[in-house]
Design an enzyme around this catalytic site. Structure first.
Site, PDB file in Angstrom:
ATOM      1  N   ASP A 130       0.856  -1.194   0.000  1.00 49.79           N
ATOM      2  CA  ASP A 130       0.000   0.000   0.000  1.00 49.79           C
ATOM      3  C   ASP A 130       0.892   1.243   0.000  1.00 49.79           C
ATOM      4  OD1 ASP A 130      -2.420   1.524   0.120  1.00 49.79           O
ATOM      5  OD2 ASP A 130      -1.980   1.933   2.224  1.00 49.79           O
ATOM      6  N   SER A 131       0.291   2.376  -0.343  1.00 45.55           N
ATOM      7  CA  SER A 131       1.020   3.640  -0.294  1.00 45.55           C
ATOM      8  C   SER A 131       1.378   4.014   1.143  1.00 45.55           C
ATOM      9  CB  SER A 131       0.163   4.746  -0.920  1.00 45.55           C
ATOM     10  OG  SER A 131      -1.091   4.797  -0.264  1.00 45.55           O
ATOM     11  N   TYR A 180      -0.538   8.653  -2.619  1.00 53.11           N
ATOM     12  CA  TYR A 180      -0.478   8.402  -4.054  1.00 53.11           C
ATOM     13  C   TYR A 180      -1.666   9.074  -4.767  1.00 53.11           C
ATOM     14  CZ  TYR A 180       3.049   4.578  -3.684  1.00 53.11           C
ATOM     15  OH  TYR A 180       4.176   3.827  -3.491  1.00 53.11           O
ATOM     16  N   GLY A 181      -2.724   9.348  -3.993  1.00 52.16           N
ATOM     17  CA  GLY A 181      -3.979   9.846  -4.582  1.00 52.16           C
ATOM     18  C   GLY A 181      -3.862  11.045  -5.496  1.00 52.16           C
ATOM     19  N   CYS A 206      -3.567  -0.859  -2.251  1.00 52.56           N
ATOM     20  CA  CYS A 206      -3.799   0.548  -2.581  1.00 52.56           C
ATOM     21  C   CYS A 206      -4.681   0.651  -3.831  1.00 52.56           C
ATOM     22  CB  CYS A 206      -2.449   1.216  -2.838  1.00 52.56           C
ATOM     23  SG  CYS A 206      -2.593   2.945  -3.293  1.00 52.56           S
ATOM     24  N   ASN A 207      -5.837   1.278  -3.666  1.00 50.29           N
ATOM     25  CA  ASN A 207      -6.762   1.408  -4.806  1.00 50.29           C
ATOM     26  C   ASN A 207      -6.158   2.257  -5.912  1.00 50.29           C
ATOM     27  OD1 ASN A 207      -9.964   0.639  -4.021  1.00 50.29           O
ATOM     28  ND2 ASN A 207      -8.532   0.779  -2.337  1.00 50.29           N
ATOM     29  N   THR A 208      -5.395   3.289  -5.519  1.00 50.72           N
ATOM     30  CA  THR A 208      -4.808   4.171  -6.524  1.00 50.72           C
ATOM     31  C   THR A 208      -3.788   3.404  -7.365  1.00 50.72           C
ATOM     32  OG1 THR A 208      -5.125   6.018  -4.994  1.00 50.72           O
ATOM     33  CG2 THR A 208      -3.660   6.391  -6.859  1.00 50.72           C
ATOM     34  N   GLU A 218      -6.479   9.260   9.082  1.00 50.53           N
ATOM     35  CA  GLU A 218      -5.134   9.138   9.663  1.00 50.53           C
ATOM     36  C   GLU A 218      -5.007   9.945  10.960  1.00 50.53           C
ATOM     37  OE1 GLU A 218      -1.731   8.709   7.535  1.00 50.53           O
ATOM     38  OE2 GLU A 218      -2.699   7.262   6.211  1.00 50.53           O
ATOM     39  N   CYS A 253     -11.151   3.112  -1.667  1.00 45.00           N
ATOM     40  CA  CYS A 253      -9.882   3.623  -1.128  1.00 45.00           C
ATOM     41  C   CYS A 253      -9.639   2.882   0.179  1.00 45.00           C
ATOM     42  CB  CYS A 253      -9.997   5.130  -0.880  1.00 45.00           C
ATOM     43  SG  CYS A 253      -8.575   5.826  -0.026  1.00 45.00           S
ATOM     44  N   THR A 254      -8.367   2.593   0.439  1.00 41.67           N
ATOM     45  CA  THR A 254      -8.021   1.819   1.643  1.00 41.67           C
ATOM     46  C   THR A 254      -8.617   2.391   2.932  1.00 41.67           C
ATOM     47  OG1 THR A 254      -5.981   3.118   1.591  1.00 41.67           O
ATOM     48  CG2 THR A 254      -5.837   0.809   0.886  1.00 41.67           C
ATOM     49  N   HIS A 255      -8.692   3.722   3.011  1.00 42.93           N
ATOM     50  CA  HIS A 255      -9.096   4.356   4.271  1.00 42.93           C
ATOM     51  C   HIS A 255     -10.612   4.425   4.461  1.00 42.93           C
ATOM     52  CE1 HIS A 255      -4.962   5.555   3.893  1.00 42.93           C
ATOM     53  NE2 HIS A 255      -4.975   6.217   5.028  1.00 42.93           N
TER      54      HIS A 255
HETATM   55  N1  DGL Z   1      -3.985   3.931  -0.358  1.00 39.43           N
HETATM   56  C1  DGL Z   1      -4.623   4.953  -1.158  1.00 39.43           C
HETATM   57  C2  DGL Z   1      -5.794   4.343  -1.931  1.00 39.43           C
HETATM   58  O1  DGL Z   1      -6.334   3.336  -1.538  1.00 39.43           O
HETATM   59  C3  DGL Z   1      -5.102   6.100  -0.293  1.00 39.43           C
HETATM   60  C4  DGL Z   1      -3.980   6.945   0.289  1.00 39.43           C
HETATM   61  C5  DGL Z   1      -3.151   7.632  -0.791  1.00 39.43           C
HETATM   62  O2  DGL Z   1      -3.626   8.603  -1.421  1.00 39.43           O
HETATM   63  O3  DGL Z   1      -2.042   7.160  -1.012  1.00 39.43           O
HETATM   64  O4  DGL Z   1      -6.172   4.871  -2.946  1.00 39.43           O
END
Ligand code: DGL
Length: 288
Positions: free
Chosen positions: A12-13, A44-45, A75-77, A154, A187-189
């Site tokens: 993940d990012s 990463y977004g 990480c979805n991004t 976060e 998104c992970t969060h």
């Molecule tokens: N992990 C990123 C996602 O799932 C979210 C945090 C980021 O922007 O890196 O897209």
């Protein structure tokens, strides 16, 4: 019966990917997990596809040192921007969040409107929309970037915190008016904001948790490839991050439900100096 003791690699990012680790460990408790969180370069977004693909390629090369049975891009991004580019480049199976999340959304929608909530880059890539429409081109899809959700999670704001409620209302007011049948937490969060999002949108909306859908896809992959571990002990969790181990360790409790006391830092610049085999677990001081 298979007994493949190799670990699952999760990337993940940052620390949000621990929502996927939590789902994996609930579903597959005997599997060991190597986690890499790119905390030095998060988020990463807002980044370009070129940068996210470059980071992801480097991290895949690092994770391959552990001889993983698969790489899970939590990480979805990175799943949206880098996985389509990299999937054929590596000999190991790669699972991102987009395909499992889109499949779950298409199944749940029954032709009704699907709303995708994700980072700016994931939304701009249109990967979720395209994947849902590959399942059924008649499913209407709307997309909404919710960039403030990541720092809010976060920061550890409580669900009833006014800032959480304001952000949810700000991003989702227009979505709510459209009365979606399904909302994808892309998104992970975002699964960490499931409560306030569900409350704001109303009970009739199906929320697709992409962490859950991804862990289900991993289970299916390991089952189909006879790569499951049949270890009855709990699998190990070894965490690497590219910066700030303390912050990762203290925030991880909220994502994982338990504490990780020690986490190993490794900078992307050090990846190139690693040789096969992987750094052994002796380098790691991780408790779960
Ligand atoms: N992990 C990123 C996602 O799932 C979210 C945090 C980021 O922007 O890196 O897209």
């Amino acid at each position: 019966m298979s007994n493949d003791q190799r670990p699952i690699a999760v990337f993940d990012s940052g620390l949000g990917g621990l929502t996927v680790v939590r789902a994996l460990r609930r579903r597959l408790p005997g599997e060991s997990v190597i986690y890499f969180g790119d905390t030095a370069r998060v988020p990463y977004g807002p980044k370009s596809a070129e940068a996210v693909t470059r980071f992801t390629r480097e991290i895949f090369q690092f994770l391959l040192h552990f001889d993983p049975k698969c790489i899970v891009v939590a990480c979805n991004t990175a799943s949206a921007l880098a996985v389509p580019e990299l999937v054929g480049e590596f000999a190991v199976p790669v699972i991102g969040t987009v395909e499992p999340g889109a499949a779950a959304a298409a199944k749940a929608s029954e032709g009704g409107l699907v709303a995708i909530l994700a980072t700016e880059a994931t939304i701009a890539s249109n990967q979720y929309r395209n994947a849902i429409n590959r399942y059924n081109p008649r499913i209407p899809v709307v997309q909404k970037a919710c960039p403030l959700f990541v720092p809010i999670v976060e920061e550890g704001r409580e669900e009833r915190n006014p800032l959480v409620r304001m952000a949810v209302a700000e991003y989702l007011e227009a979505v709510r008016r459209l009365r979606p049948a399904v909302v994808v937490l892309g998104c992970t969060h975002y699964p960490m904001l499931r409560g306030p999002i569900a409350e704001y949108l109303g009970e009739s909306v199906v929320l697709v948790d992409t962490a859950e859908a991804t862990s289900e896809a991993v289970e299916q992959l390991l089952h189909d490839s006879s790569s499951l571990s049949n270890d009855s002990n709990r699998g190990r969790l070894l965490c690497y991050v590219s910066d700030n181990t303390q912050r990762f360790a203290s925030l991880s409790t909220r994502f994982l439900g338990h504490t990780i006391t020690d986490v190993v830092r490794i900078c992307p610049e050090e990846f190139a100096t690693l040789h096969q085999p992987a750094p052994t677990p002796r380098r790691l001081r991780v408790s779960v």
